[in-house]
Scaffold this active site. Sequence first.
Site, short mmCIF file in Angstrom:
data_model
loop_
_atom_site.label_atom_id
_atom_site.label_comp_id
_atom_site.label_asym_id
_atom_site.label_seq_id
_atom_site.Cartn_x
_atom_site.Cartn_y
_atom_site.Cartn_z
N GLN B 125 0.85 -1.19 0.00
CA GLN B 125 0.00 0.00 0.00
C GLN B 125 0.88 1.25 0.00
O GLN B 125 1.87 1.28 0.72
CB GLN B 125 -0.85 0.07 1.26
CG GLN B 125 -1.79 -1.09 1.45
CD GLN B 125 -2.86 -0.75 2.48
OE1 GLN B 125 -3.55 0.24 2.35
NE2 GLN B 125 -2.99 -1.58 3.50
N SER B 128 0.37 6.73 2.92
CA SER B 128 0.95 7.76 3.79
C SER B 128 2.22 8.36 3.20
O SER B 128 2.95 7.71 2.44
CB SER B 128 1.30 7.15 5.16
OG SER B 128 0.15 6.69 5.79
N GLU B 243 -11.27 -2.05 3.41
CA GLU B 243 -10.26 -2.28 4.44
C GLU B 243 -10.88 -2.21 5.84
O GLU B 243 -10.71 -3.09 6.66
CB GLU B 243 -9.14 -1.25 4.31
CG GLU B 243 -8.05 -1.41 5.36
CD GLU B 243 -6.85 -0.50 5.10
OE1 GLU B 243 -7.07 0.66 4.70
OE2 GLU B 243 -5.71 -0.96 5.30
#
Lengths: 356, 389
Positions: B125, B128, B243
């Site tokens: 992923q 951030s 998620e």
Amino acid sequence: MEFGFSEDQTLLQQTVRDFLEKECTPDAVRSLWERETGRSPELWGKLSEIGLPALMVPEVYGGLGLDERDMVLVLEETGRFALAEPIVTTAVVAAPLLGRLIDTEHSAFAASWLERIASGDALVAVAPEGQPLIADAHVAYLLLLSHGDRLYAAEPDHVQLTAQPANDQSQRLFTVNWDSQKALCLASGNEGRSLQAELLDRGAFGCAAQLLGVTDRLIEMGALYASQRKQFGVAVGSFQAVKHRLANAKVDLEYGRSIIHRSAHSVSTNSPSRSVDVSMAKSFIGEAARFAAGESLQVHGAIGYTYEQDLHIWMKRAWSLDLAFGSGAWHRARIGDALTEGGLSAPHFGFEPRGL
Amino acid sequence: MDLTYTAEQQAFRAEARSWLEASVPKQPLASFDTPEGFEAHREWEKKLHAGGFAMVPWPTEYGGRGADLLEWLIFEEEYYRAGAPGRVNQNGIFLLGPTIMEYGTPEQKARFLPKMASSEEVWAQGWSEPNAGSDMAAIQTTAIRDGDDYVINGQKTWASRGAYAHWLFGLFRTDPESSRHKGLTFVLVPMNTPGITVRPIEKINGKKAFAEVFFDDARVPVANRLGDEGAGWSVAMATAGFERGLMLRSPARFQSTARRLVELYRATLAQGGFVDAGLRNRVTQCWIRAEAYALNTYQTVSRLLAGGKIGAEASLNKIFWSELDIEMHTVALALLESRGELLPSAPAAGDVGDWLEGYIFALAGPIYAGTNEIQRNIIAERILGLPRK
């Protein structure tokens, strides 16, 4: 496997919600507190017209022949509007218990009371074994009482009541003196114990379902107030400390909802896990309701602590329903026994089907 | 409402159970956050895929078995019952996969889903950044269009599986003049693209669970864009919904932990270890909450099967499972008393199991997938209607 509600079921819920919104306003709830009985035969008559007491009475006795899966959404609404009338004891506890007697020697007795419940002509009070306080005994036409392994039916003439004033003005509690010689023994031995257990589970289920509506209302009131009340030039609900209190209450409410809906299924199918499922529902939502009451009070601040503000109507409902038909601690202990003392073993719970 | 399984569902459960009993490795695999464990878990995924169980709710053409989400829940129950390995490609199969199903072109579905199902390609992923954590709309890494490519510059961090993954999905700013939620685009990036540098980050137990990823003129084809240019935020929210709301943490995981906790309590009691009413109450609470989570998920799945969608209520889920997970492991360590401090390699560790490792992992739960503080804000603002400001 389908864990949801039909259009008919949600429509029924909406009908009851619309009805209670008009007929069971906070002012109406308060005005009943001033009455000696605390109850409204007029309101019960109207509830009977829309079929509430008759909901779970079999059609052959004039009822609607529905079950707890229909009733659970209706009960939520009665909690949302803090309805004080004895719908749980009459429609959710007494009617199905009387239904169990149809194939016994008490068939005619049970049939006639079922018909009276369905027509709105009978309120019933019930007491779980070992519970000294009984709600709504003063307005009941019939009382279902326990003694040892026996379940009795007593008529009002044969019982002596002592009023026990309660914190929740909508609750009317009594201790009862009664002579089992003058009451009708409906069942004894294993059959009596089994009906007593069902009485308790049904009462706890009914209170749990009402607590859903109570908790939702408490959170809604907190959110509404926090959106309107301004301090430091902004709505207090814009502060995270306030938001998070209400968000936490909402999390518990929604998980409680799933457990209660499952317990409706377990009670309606008389599942072997009925008692454990009901205990989960009652202990979980009782705690969630008390928590929501505390958070909503804190969000309201001093105004929420006044008699004038309506918040205490629902706070007191939360507290009284939490303690009725077994406190959260009692129900949790029952689950703990099942889990850790070998009553029922853990792998038999949950969604893994038994015996596969 | 009918909470019984159909004959077909029972048969599927029996089939999954017997396949798993025969196939699950007898010895636990090394952590997938180590190089050898990562490969061992990919081998396991290949086996799962060959058995037809890698991604049961996906269409068969993409490597699934065309089952529905209820069968996925049943499979998950059996998966945890069998003690099968963790899913090394969870970012792909549980999060990106459903998002591609919803937003991908037919070419993208055919290109990415089968290799995802078999874990030939494992996904990381890339949300951030150093200056965009809870405030994800502050993303600064740019992907500037140049002919048929995007040229990416900047830095992602906390990329789960980033140390070993083959691909990364994430949000990039395609309009450098834009701010906040606008001008973001969802892009799929091969990790072997020239200009990408990966620096693994060790978590508190020293394992390389995530990574920083640096982009220096890394060129990625425009064909790797998922959804429209500038529409990345809404695509990402769909991923976040899966998620937080459903697939990342199936209820069987927590029911299985709750059962092990009850067994640990019983064993502690039987062996004369210290237990009291307080611990028993906490064990019972954990078990009730694990059940509540399972029931709630079944309700969500029923709603989805009836045509519903996952919305803000996904945030309720994320708070609930992450805090339950910590509590279960905290209670387990209390039951183990001083042995709860031992690493599995300690000679006196005996049968302490992986409670400590699980505790350390659980502590990350309220942080990843959007901190629980952010989830509480979402609940308050989007469900309860409280003012943003």
